[in-house]
Write a protein that holds these residues in place. Structure first.
Motif, PDB file in Angstrom:
ATOM      1  N   ASP A   1      48.655  20.567  17.664  1.00 51.38           N
ATOM      2  CA  ASP A   1      49.950  19.869  17.638  1.00 51.38           C
ATOM      3  C   ASP A   1      49.787  18.366  17.419  1.00 51.38           C
ATOM      4  O   ASP A   1      50.765  17.625  17.470  1.00 51.38           O
ATOM      5  CB  ASP A   1      50.724  20.124  18.932  1.00 51.38           C
ATOM      6  N   GLY A   2      48.564  17.922  17.181  1.00 50.66           N
ATOM      7  CA  GLY A   2      48.308  16.509  16.909  1.00 50.66           C
ATOM      8  C   GLY A   2      47.969  15.681  18.123  1.00 50.66           C
ATOM      9  O   GLY A   2      47.559  14.517  17.977  1.00 50.66           O
ATOM     10  N   SER A   3      48.144  16.203  19.323  1.00 47.31           N
ATOM     11  CA  SER A   3      47.854  15.404  20.517  1.00 47.31           C
ATOM     12  C   SER A   3      46.359  15.088  20.568  1.00 47.31           C
ATOM     13  O   SER A   3      45.530  15.978  20.451  1.00 47.31           O
ATOM     14  CB  SER A   3      48.292  16.148  21.775  1.00 47.31           C
ATOM     15  N   PRO A   4      46.016  13.794  20.768  1.00 41.71           N
ATOM     16  CA  PRO A   4      44.618  13.382  20.654  1.00 41.71           C
ATOM     17  C   PRO A   4      43.956  13.106  22.000  1.00 41.71           C
ATOM     18  O   PRO A   4      44.607  12.879  23.019  1.00 41.71           O
ATOM     19  CB  PRO A   4      44.740  12.081  19.866  1.00 41.71           C
ATOM     20  N   VAL A   5      42.639  13.148  21.981  1.00 43.77           N
ATOM     21  CA  VAL A   5      41.801  12.573  23.027  1.00 43.77           C
ATOM     22  C   VAL A   5      40.908  11.547  22.342  1.00 43.77           C
ATOM     23  O   VAL A   5      40.205  11.875  21.380  1.00 43.77           O
ATOM     24  CB  VAL A   5      40.958  13.630  23.750  1.00 43.77           C
TER      25      VAL A   5
ATOM     26  N   PRO B   1      51.959   4.446  20.478  1.00 44.76           N
ATOM     27  CA  PRO B   1      52.270   3.384  21.445  1.00 44.76           C
ATOM     28  C   PRO B   1      52.353   3.927  22.869  1.00 44.76           C
ATOM     29  O   PRO B   1      52.342   5.134  23.092  1.00 44.76           O
ATOM     30  CB  PRO B   1      53.630   2.869  20.971  1.00 44.76           C
ATOM     31  N   GLY B   2      52.432   3.006  23.816  1.00 42.89           N
ATOM     32  CA  GLY B   2      52.621   3.395  25.205  1.00 42.89           C
ATOM     33  C   GLY B   2      51.322   3.402  25.992  1.00 42.89           C
ATOM     34  O   GLY B   2      50.308   2.810  25.601  1.00 42.89           O
ATOM     35  N   PHE B   3      51.388   4.102  27.107  1.00 40.57           N
ATOM     36  CA  PHE B   3      50.272   4.103  28.057  1.00 40.57           C
ATOM     37  C   PHE B   3      49.256   5.179  27.703  1.00 40.57           C
ATOM     38  O   PHE B   3      49.622   6.338  27.474  1.00 40.57           O
ATOM     39  CB  PHE B   3      50.798   4.332  29.476  1.00 40.57           C
ATOM     40  N   TRP B   4      48.002   4.780  27.661  1.00 44.13           N
ATOM     41  CA  TRP B   4      46.895   5.710  27.443  1.00 44.13           C
ATOM     42  C   TRP B   4      46.148   5.874  28.766  1.00 44.13           C
ATOM     43  O   TRP B   4      45.596   4.916  29.306  1.00 44.13           O
ATOM     44  CB  TRP B   4      45.947   5.202  26.360  1.00 44.13           C
ATOM     45  N   ARG B   5      46.136   7.096  29.277  1.00 41.84           N
ATOM     46  CA  ARG B   5      45.516   7.359  30.566  1.00 41.84           C
ATOM     47  C   ARG B   5      44.027   7.655  30.381  1.00 41.84           C
ATOM     48  O   ARG B   5      43.628   8.407  29.484  1.00 41.84           O
ATOM     49  CB  ARG B   5      46.212   8.554  31.232  1.00 41.84           C
ATOM     50  N   GLU B   6      43.207   7.064  31.230  1.00 43.88           N
ATOM     51  CA  GLU B   6      41.775   7.341  31.205  1.00 43.88           C
ATOM     52  C   GLU B   6      41.525   8.662  31.941  1.00 43.88           C
ATOM     53  O   GLU B   6      41.740   8.764  33.148  1.00 43.88           O
ATOM     54  CB  GLU B   6      40.998   6.208  31.875  1.00 43.88           C
ATOM     55  N   ILE B   7      41.097   9.677  31.200  1.00 44.90           N
ATOM     56  CA  ILE B   7      40.918  11.005  31.783  1.00 44.90           C
ATOM     57  C   ILE B   7      39.456  11.328  32.080  1.00 44.90           C
ATOM     58  O   ILE B   7      39.162  12.339  32.722  1.00 44.90           O
ATOM     59  CB  ILE B   7      41.510  12.092  30.861  1.00 44.90           C
ATOM     60  N   PHE B   8      38.561  10.463  31.624  1.00 46.85           N
ATOM     61  CA  PHE B   8      37.140  10.683  31.892  1.00 46.85           C
ATOM     62  C   PHE B   8      36.403   9.366  31.762  1.00 46.85           C
ATOM     63  O   PHE B   8      36.685   8.563  30.872  1.00 46.85           O
ATOM     64  CB  PHE B   8      36.540  11.714  30.919  1.00 46.85           C
ATOM     65  N   ASN B   9      35.421   9.185  32.653  1.00 45.74           N
ATOM     66  CA  ASN B   9      34.566   7.997  32.618  1.00 45.74           C
ATOM     67  C   ASN B   9      33.215   8.399  33.202  1.00 45.74           C
ATOM     68  O   ASN B   9      33.107   8.711  34.391  1.00 45.74           O
ATOM     69  CB  ASN B   9      35.193   6.857  33.431  1.00 45.74           C
TER      70      ASN B   9
ATOM     71  N   ASN C   1      37.343  -6.168  27.018  1.00 43.35           N
ATOM     72  CA  ASN C   1      38.335  -6.482  25.974  1.00 43.35           C
ATOM     73  C   ASN C   1      37.895  -5.957  24.613  1.00 43.35           C
ATOM     74  O   ASN C   1      38.036  -6.637  23.591  1.00 43.35           O
ATOM     75  CB  ASN C   1      38.586  -7.990  25.918  1.00 43.35           C
ATOM     76  N   TYR C   2      37.379  -4.772  24.620  1.00 44.25           N
ATOM     77  CA  TYR C   2      36.905  -4.173  23.372  1.00 44.25           C
ATOM     78  C   TYR C   2      38.090  -3.495  22.687  1.00 44.25           C
ATOM     79  O   TYR C   2      38.720  -2.596  23.243  1.00 44.25           O
ATOM     80  CB  TYR C   2      35.795  -3.153  23.642  1.00 44.25           C
ATOM     81  N   ALA C   3      38.398  -3.926  21.481  1.00 50.02           N
ATOM     82  CA  ALA C   3      39.578  -3.449  20.761  1.00 50.02           C
ATOM     83  C   ALA C   3      39.285  -2.136  20.036  1.00 50.02           C
ATOM     84  O   ALA C   3      38.291  -2.028  19.310  1.00 50.02           O
ATOM     85  CB  ALA C   3      40.050  -4.498  19.766  1.00 50.02           C
ATOM     86  N   VAL C   4      40.164  -1.167  20.271  1.00 48.52           N
ATOM     87  CA  VAL C   4      40.051   0.138  19.618  1.00 48.52           C
ATOM     88  C   VAL C   4      41.412   0.485  19.032  1.00 48.52           C
ATOM     89  O   VAL C   4      42.425   0.524  19.744  1.00 48.52           O
ATOM     90  CB  VAL C   4      39.617   1.230  20.622  1.00 48.52           C
ATOM     91  N   GLY C   5      41.448   0.735  17.740  1.00 50.91           N
ATOM     92  CA  GLY C   5      42.709   1.022  17.073  1.00 50.91           C
ATOM     93  C   GLY C   5      43.310   2.353  17.502  1.00 50.91           C
ATOM     94  O   GLY C   5      42.597   3.297  17.857  1.00 50.91           O
ATOM     95  N   CYS C   6      44.652   2.425  17.467  1.00 49.03           N
ATOM     96  CA  CYS C   6      45.351   3.683  17.753  1.00 49.03           C
ATOM     97  C   CYS C   6      46.677   3.671  17.008  1.00 49.03           C
ATOM     98  O   CYS C   6      47.115   2.622  16.503  1.00 49.03           O
ATOM     99  CB  CYS C   6      45.562   3.877  19.251  1.00 49.03           C
ATOM    100  N   ARG C   7      47.333   4.796  16.958  1.00 54.18           N
ATOM    101  CA  ARG C   7      48.614   4.863  16.256  1.00 54.18           C
ATOM    102  C   ARG C   7      49.756   5.324  17.154  1.00 54.18           C
ATOM    103  O   ARG C   7      50.885   5.460  16.700  1.00 54.18           O
ATOM    104  CB  ARG C   7      48.507   5.769  15.030  1.00 54.18           C
TER     105      ARG C   7
ATOM    106  N   PRO D   1      51.137  -3.590  20.639  1.00 51.45           N
ATOM    107  CA  PRO D   1      51.844  -3.400  19.360  1.00 51.45           C
ATOM    108  C   PRO D   1      51.466  -4.446  18.319  1.00 51.45           C
ATOM    109  O   PRO D   1      52.290  -5.263  17.896  1.00 51.45           O
ATOM    110  CB  PRO D   1      53.309  -3.508  19.765  1.00 51.45           C
ATOM    111  N   ALA D   2      50.224  -4.428  17.929  1.00 50.73           N
ATOM    112  CA  ALA D   2      49.756  -5.339  16.885  1.00 50.73           C
ATOM    113  C   ALA D   2      48.750  -4.584  16.036  1.00 50.73           C
ATOM    114  O   ALA D   2      47.936  -3.811  16.556  1.00 50.73           O
ATOM    115  CB  ALA D   2      49.119  -6.582  17.500  1.00 50.73           C
ATOM    116  N   ALA D   3      48.826  -4.795  14.719  1.00 53.56           N
ATOM    117  CA  ALA D   3      47.925  -4.068  13.830  1.00 53.56           C
ATOM    118  C   ALA D   3      46.484  -4.472  14.095  1.00 53.56           C
ATOM    119  O   ALA D   3      46.179  -5.637  14.365  1.00 53.56           O
ATOM    120  CB  ALA D   3      48.291  -4.345  12.380  1.00 53.56           C
ATOM    121  N   TYR D   4      45.602  -3.469  14.006  1.00 49.02           N
ATOM    122  CA  TYR D   4      44.177  -3.709  14.149  1.00 49.02           C
ATOM    123  C   TYR D   4      43.486  -2.926  13.044  1.00 49.02           C
ATOM    124  O   TYR D   4      43.374  -1.699  13.106  1.00 49.02           O
ATOM    125  CB  TYR D   4      43.685  -3.266  15.529  1.00 49.02           C
ATOM    126  N   GLY D   5      43.090  -3.632  11.977  1.00 52.05           N
ATOM    127  CA  GLY D   5      42.579  -2.941  10.803  1.00 52.05           C
ATOM    128  C   GLY D   5      43.676  -2.096  10.194  1.00 52.05           C
ATOM    129  O   GLY D   5      44.796  -2.568   9.942  1.00 52.05           O
TER     130      GLY D   5
END
Length: 643
Positions: A563-567, A588-596, A580-586, A617-621
């Motif tokens: 269904d497109g839902s990502p990890v 918006p909203g809150f991304w929950r850390e499910i594993f560390n 402060n390591y920037a990682v692009g995503c598409r 909400p800012a373009a990154y690459g």
């Protein structure tokens, strides 16, 4: 009846073999061949006993020798069955559990003692005699599992995670060699352990009877007999039954590539190359000192196919892992020029072996829907796990040996040098979906001087433990089903030795407890998120976020559900905290850390993202949004968008 009384009774007339039986055997298509040949309970006009049948077409005579007749050749002779090469007869009074062999007068007149190729039970090593047994003394209680397996079909989209076990060295009862856990002991201890860690399957190294412990079962003496080291055939059935009742599948290593040259075994059975080629250029493995099956002979092919079906039908197995497939596919495997014979087209492909493997996979999948056929194939042979009708070999899965070699090589490097070798991590994605892959970290990688998994990791003890957790996280995140050898889940320091049990005392230490907790968490994550398993074999289930940051030794990618839902996975392969390591995503909203993997529960420093981060909400690459992450040292983190 006493053995003395039985020994005085002559065999009855040959057991009638139907014309259809003989025809199917000659065609190599008698799928219940093991119920035709071998020793079986028989109730005839002279009372109950056992009937015996053995294929030895070039023998001058065959008789049953046993502890009932003083092991006297010729005392209880079998009789030839016309046009079949089979010798058969019955012995009234012969009872379950009695030992027996076949005395064969070979083509040249030599008299040899041979084990029954179809023996269902054998005496304890070093003895090699068969025990008269039966197939129908166990009442199964796994009907729900078997019905579900048939309905579900092949486990291509399932969260498969396999725990590989050598039954003789997982645990011992005492410190003395040979105090093995029995099959029933394993049902009481191994099964709950595997279930608790969240593995879906247990894969046992070969359990077919083998005389030499050090062969680990890969030099099989009795293809139809579970090893007596751990109990009776019914005890093994009980272990598999308990696995199924606990939601755990069972896979068995199977060895159709070769067999040992022991005088009592299959080799030169009737004085000729019966199961093997006569010519050593075709019939022997020079490296292993073993014979190669003659796959061109219908009766030999039937022996192997019926054996595979036997384990599925009589022991309710869920899969076979076929050992050394590459040695079967290539006529020049591990041979120098002049040591092999080309095929009829002048090539090096073993056409008969290829046809046998294809038929094997078709027949197994037809008879046992949902059962897995797994190839340990170490070359780039195309289509190993593709259907036969498309030109493939028809296996369900193939071991990804390339991924294993490249990943272990990368992790063995000091982190300061890893940036120069990032291609060893990323290269696997060029071929990850060419086959249905299993990612194997097997026994082969932690023995024979290769060292334990954790000992391959560089740095001090903290870095080694962190690298172990990172390796396991990367393995579970990477597309492909998982296989982990016993002891690796808690970071055993000693390399595996089949003559010692695992070092369970390590589980008293927090770091090793943490490694096991990490494996438990990875298996739970693997099951809970369809993104982590549903599209293991499809490019649509994977997307690179960034594979180019070799300077920081960081890679990021997405696993995606139907269904497109990502990890989102982010890996930091250095001992430096990346803030402060920037990682692009598409999204918006809150991304929950499910594993560390650096969580304190796992023995880490608990550096992370406080439960999650908001997308900015800012373009990154090429990405419309980005996450500002804290990447723990030598660690992996996984996040997924809320809602």
């Amino acid at each position: 009846m006493s053995k003395a009384a039985a020994s005085s009774v002559s065999p009855c007339l040959p057991v009638a073999l139907g014309e259809l039986d003989i025809f199917l055997f000659g065609q190599g298509k008698h799928w219940d061949l093991y119920r035709l040949l071998g020793a079986h309970p028989y109730d005839g006009p002279d009372g109950p006993g056992y009937r015996f049948a053995v294929w030895a077409p070039n023998a001058r005579a065959v008789s049953v020798i046993s502890d009932a007749n003083g092991w006297t050749p010729g005392a209880q002779a079998l009789h030839p069955v016309a046009a079949s090469g089979i010798w058969a007869g019955c012995i009234p009074g012969f009872e379950k559990g009695w030992l027996y062999k076949f005395s064969v007068i070979q083509l040249d007149g030599a008299v040899v003692e041979k084990a029954d190729p179809f023996a269902f039970c054998t005496e304890m090593r070093p003895g090699v005699a068969a025990r008269a047994w039966d197939l129908d003394s166990y009442a199964w209680n796994d009907g729900a599992w078997m019905k579900q397996r048939r309905a579900r079909g092949l486990p291509l989209t399932d969260p498969v995670a396999i725990y590989e076990v050598h039954a003789g060295s997982w645990r011992w009862k005492t410190a003395d060699y040979g105090s093995f856990y029995s099959y029933r002991d394993l049902a009481e201890t191994l099964v709950p352990y595997v279930r608790d860690l969240g593995f879906t399957h247990i894969e046992f190294m070969p359990l077919a009877e083998h005389p030499l412990d050090e062969s680990w079962g890969y030099q099989v003496g009795h293809y139809f007999s579970p090893t007596s080291r751990f109990g009776t055939p019914e005890d093994l059935r009980y272990l598999i039954d308990v696995c199924h009742q606990n939601g755990i599948g069972v896979i068995l290593d199977w060895v159709p590539a070769h067999f040992p040259k022991d005088a009592w075994s299959l080799g030169r059975f009737d004085g000729t190359g019966l199961f093997e080629h006569e010519d050593p250029r075709q019939g022997e493995h020079p490296d292993w000192g073993t014979y190669v099956f003659n796959f061109e002979r219908h009766e030999v092919k039937n022996f192997l196919l019926a054996n595979a079906l036997y384990w599925f039908k009589e022991f309710h197995l869920d899969g076979l892992r076929i050992d050394a497939v590459a040695s079967m596919l290539y006529l020049d495997y591990s041979r120098r020029e002049g040591q092999w014979i080309p095929n009829k087209y002048g090539g090096k492909e073993n056409i008969a072996a290829i046809e046998m493997l294809r038929e094997l996979n078709v027949v197994v999948h037809e008879h046992f829907p949902g059962a897995a056929m797994i190839a340990e194939e170490s070359t780039s042979w195309a289509g190993v796990s593709r259907p036969v009708y498309t030109g493939g070999l028809g296996f369900t899965f193939k071991w990804n040996m390339g991924w294993m070699n490249d990943t272990l090589s990368y992790f063995a490097k000091d982190p300061i040098y890893r940036g120069y070798h990032q291609n060893q991590l990323t290269f696997s994605m060029l071929y990850a979906f060419h086959e249905n892959f299993i990612l194997p970290l097997s026994h082969d990688e932690v023995t024979h001087g290769k060292g334990a998994l954790i000992s391959k990791m560089p740095g001090d003890q903290w870095q080694q433990m962190a690298n172990l957790r990172l390796f396991l996280a990367y393995m579970w995140a990477h597309p492909g089903k998982k296989l982990l050898f016993m002891g690796c889940e808690f970071g055993q320091w000693k390399e595996w030795n089949s003559r010692e049990p695992l070092d369970w005392a390590l589980m008293d230490f927090p770091n090793h407890q943490g490694a096991a907790e990490l494996v438990r968490a990875l298996n739970a994550l693997h099951k809970a998120y369809p993104a982590m398993h549903d599209r293991d074999n499809d490019w649509t289930g994977f997307e690179w976020v960034d594979l180019s940051d070799y300077a920081a030794s960081v890679i990021t990618f997405l696993r995606k559900a139907p269904d497109g839902s990502p990890v989102l996975w982010a890996f930091n392969f250095t001992p430096i905290v990346r803030e402060n390591y920037a990682v692009g995503c598409r999204i918006p909203g809150f991304w929950r850390e499910i594993f560390n993997s650096d969580a304190a529960l796992f023995g880490g420093g608990n550096i992370g993202n406080g439960g999650g981060v908001m997308a900015r909400p800012a373009a990154y690459g090429d990405w419309p949004e980005y996450l500002s992450l804290t990447l723990p040292p030598l660690a992996a983190v996984a996040l997924t968008p809320e809602g």
